[in-house]
Design an enzyme around this catalytic site. Structure first.
Site, mmCIF file in Angstrom:
data_model
loop_
_atom_site.group_PDB
_atom_site.id
_atom_site.type_symbol
_atom_site.label_atom_id
_atom_site.label_comp_id
_atom_site.label_asym_id
_atom_site.label_seq_id
_atom_site.Cartn_x
_atom_site.Cartn_y
_atom_site.Cartn_z
ATOM 1 N N THR A 18 0.819 -1.210 0.000
ATOM 2 C CA THR A 18 0.000 0.000 0.000
ATOM 3 C C THR A 18 0.854 1.262 0.000
ATOM 4 O O THR A 18 0.481 2.268 -0.606
ATOM 5 C CB THR A 18 -0.905 -0.016 1.253
ATOM 6 O OG1 THR A 18 -1.695 -1.197 1.193
ATOM 7 C CG2 THR A 18 -1.819 1.177 1.317
ATOM 8 N N SER A 63 2.053 -7.750 -0.977
ATOM 9 C CA SER A 63 2.899 -8.694 -0.235
ATOM 10 C C SER A 63 2.253 -10.066 -0.086
ATOM 11 O O SER A 63 2.940 -11.024 0.279
ATOM 12 C CB SER A 63 3.316 -8.127 1.114
ATOM 13 O OG SER A 63 2.269 -8.166 2.040
ATOM 14 N N SER A 64 0.972 -10.193 -0.384
ATOM 15 C CA SER A 64 0.375 -11.535 -0.386
ATOM 16 C C SER A 64 0.982 -12.397 -1.497
ATOM 17 O O SER A 64 0.869 -13.624 -1.474
ATOM 18 C CB SER A 64 -1.139 -11.449 -0.588
ATOM 19 O OG SER A 64 -1.681 -10.640 0.415
ATOM 20 N N ASP A 95 0.908 -7.226 4.757
ATOM 21 C CA ASP A 95 0.311 -8.555 4.968
ATOM 22 C C ASP A 95 1.338 -9.631 5.317
ATOM 23 O O ASP A 95 1.110 -10.449 6.206
ATOM 24 C CB ASP A 95 -0.499 -8.976 3.734
ATOM 25 C CG ASP A 95 -1.771 -8.152 3.578
ATOM 26 O OD1 ASP A 95 -2.144 -7.443 4.533
ATOM 27 O OD2 ASP A 95 -2.384 -8.202 2.495
HETATM 28 N N1 ASP Z 1 -2.255 -6.091 0.640
HETATM 29 C C1 ASP Z 1 -1.279 -5.090 0.985
HETATM 30 C C2 ASP Z 1 0.077 -5.752 1.003
HETATM 31 O O1 ASP Z 1 0.416 -6.418 1.936
HETATM 32 C C3 ASP Z 1 -1.605 -4.488 2.293
HETATM 33 C C4 ASP Z 1 -0.629 -3.457 2.782
HETATM 34 O O2 ASP Z 1 0.358 -3.095 2.188
HETATM 35 O O3 ASP Z 1 -0.864 -2.973 3.873
HETATM 36 O O4 ASP Z 1 0.805 -5.628 0.061
#
Ligand code: ASP
Length: 352
Positions: A18, A63-64, A95
């Protein structure tokens, strides 16, 4: 007069998440932010008196999607640039940040420079973003010296106002800005008006030991979370995973499990096949203590080993790296019960 190189330099490795998003002025949608334009987005960066370089992954990753090959890329980038920078900041999605920070702490043996992971809950291009504060303070921490030495020569996560040891962290909040917790190890620093370092809990490697990069990773592991009503078929399915070499069993409380005969049989059979079974607790705080309750004595007898107070994130990454470098399960078990860089509350030792 001081030159730029005298003042030091920080490398920002921008992997995604994010924090790397901003509002596209044309469409109004969130889109990856170009870090070569960082000065426009965060003009405060120019006020640092040292050089800040950036490397950006392409494509940027949620990051998932991050896995072992990305950990290798991050670790290799740090290894290749190690002599040219005083510290590193890794921008990463929240994540799986705790997994990546844990993995890098084991892959970068003898690290004696700061590697500070950070990210944000709101994109950097949004007015209420937490990303600017996180990034600016992470840079300051990465550059901070205690005399001539780096203040925090560890892989860490800085988030909201706290610096944590990376391999002790867990993502705890998908909503509030304080996204991470470290339940079995205190904060390394807190950032308010001043950044206050808790020197006595910061890990230091011996000086002048060259950095060693470990890149062999074996992902043939499973995480088995126990729950009331768990079935024999489910446990059997996990243990019959082809190629399986180790299981992290998330048990109840201080390391307890139901005493079903079938469970004991499955654990014993797996241990006899040299599958390593590490008992970690589902609780956030505290440690596995097998033998304290009757409901854990049978685990000891079945060949299950204690993970003590290690997080699941640390256990997963440490096991993958140990399995990648060692064939003998007894050696891996010994090393799982040693602290490589402060990931577990037992005596220090080298895992390699
Ligand atoms: N889905 C995002 C990630 O982990 C969430 C974040 O960055 O907070 O890449």
């Amino acid at each position: 007069m001081m030159s730029d190189s005298d003042r030091g330099a920080i490398l920002i490795i921008c992997t995604g998440g994010t924090i790397t998003m901003s509002v596209d002025p044309g469409t109004g949608a969130l889109a990856p932010f170009r870090f070569d334009q960082m000065n426009q987005q965060i003009p405060e960066i120019k006020k640092f008196s040292f050089r800040i370089d950036t490397i950006q992954f392409s494509p940027l990753l949620d990051s998932s999607e991050v896995g072992p090959s990305d950990w290798i890329r991050m670790a290799q980038t740090i290894y290749d640039a190690y002599d040219r920078y005083d510290g590193f900041v890794v921008l990463h999605g929240t994540d799986t940040m705790a997994y990546s920070a844990s993995a890098l702490s084991f892959m970068l043996q003898n690290l004696n420079k700061p590697v500070i992971f950070t990210g944000s809950q709101l994109p950097i291009g949004m007015v209420r973003t937490d990303g600017k504060e996180n990034l600016i303070t992470a840079i300051e921490i990465a550059a901070c010296k205690d005399g001539a030495m780096p203040m925090v020569p560890e892989v860490c996560i800085f988030f909201e106002n706290t610096l944590w040891r990376g391999n002790r962290t867990t993502k705890k909040n998908a909503e509030l800005f304080n996204a991470f917790g470290s339940y079995n190890y205190p904060a390394l620093a807190t950032a308010g008006v001043h950044i206050r370092y808790n020197r006595s809990v910061i890990h230091h490697e011996e000086e002048d030991t060259p950095l060693i990069l470990h890149k062999l990773i074996d992902t043939n592991i499973a995480v088995l979370k126990l729950f009331p009503g768990i079935t024999e078929n489910y446990v059997k399915a996990v243990f019959s995973t082809p190629g399986l070499r180790a299981v992290i069993m998330e048990s109840f409380g201080a390391g307890n499990a139901p005493s079903h005969n079938w469970l004991i049989r499955e654990l014993r059979a797996a241990a006899d096949k040299n599958i390593i079974i590490v008992n970690v607790t589902q609780c956030n705080t505290g440690s596995v203590e097998m033998g304290r309750y009757k409901t854990s004595i049978h685990l000891l007898d079945s060949g299950v080993m204690s993970g003590y107070d290690i997080t699941t994130e640390s256990a997963v990454t440490k096991l993958m790296i140990l399995l990648g470098h060692n064939q003998d399960p007894d050696i891996i078990k010994q090393k799982m019960n040693c602290s490589f860089c402060g990931e577990i509350t037992v005596n220090d030792a080298s895992i390699f």
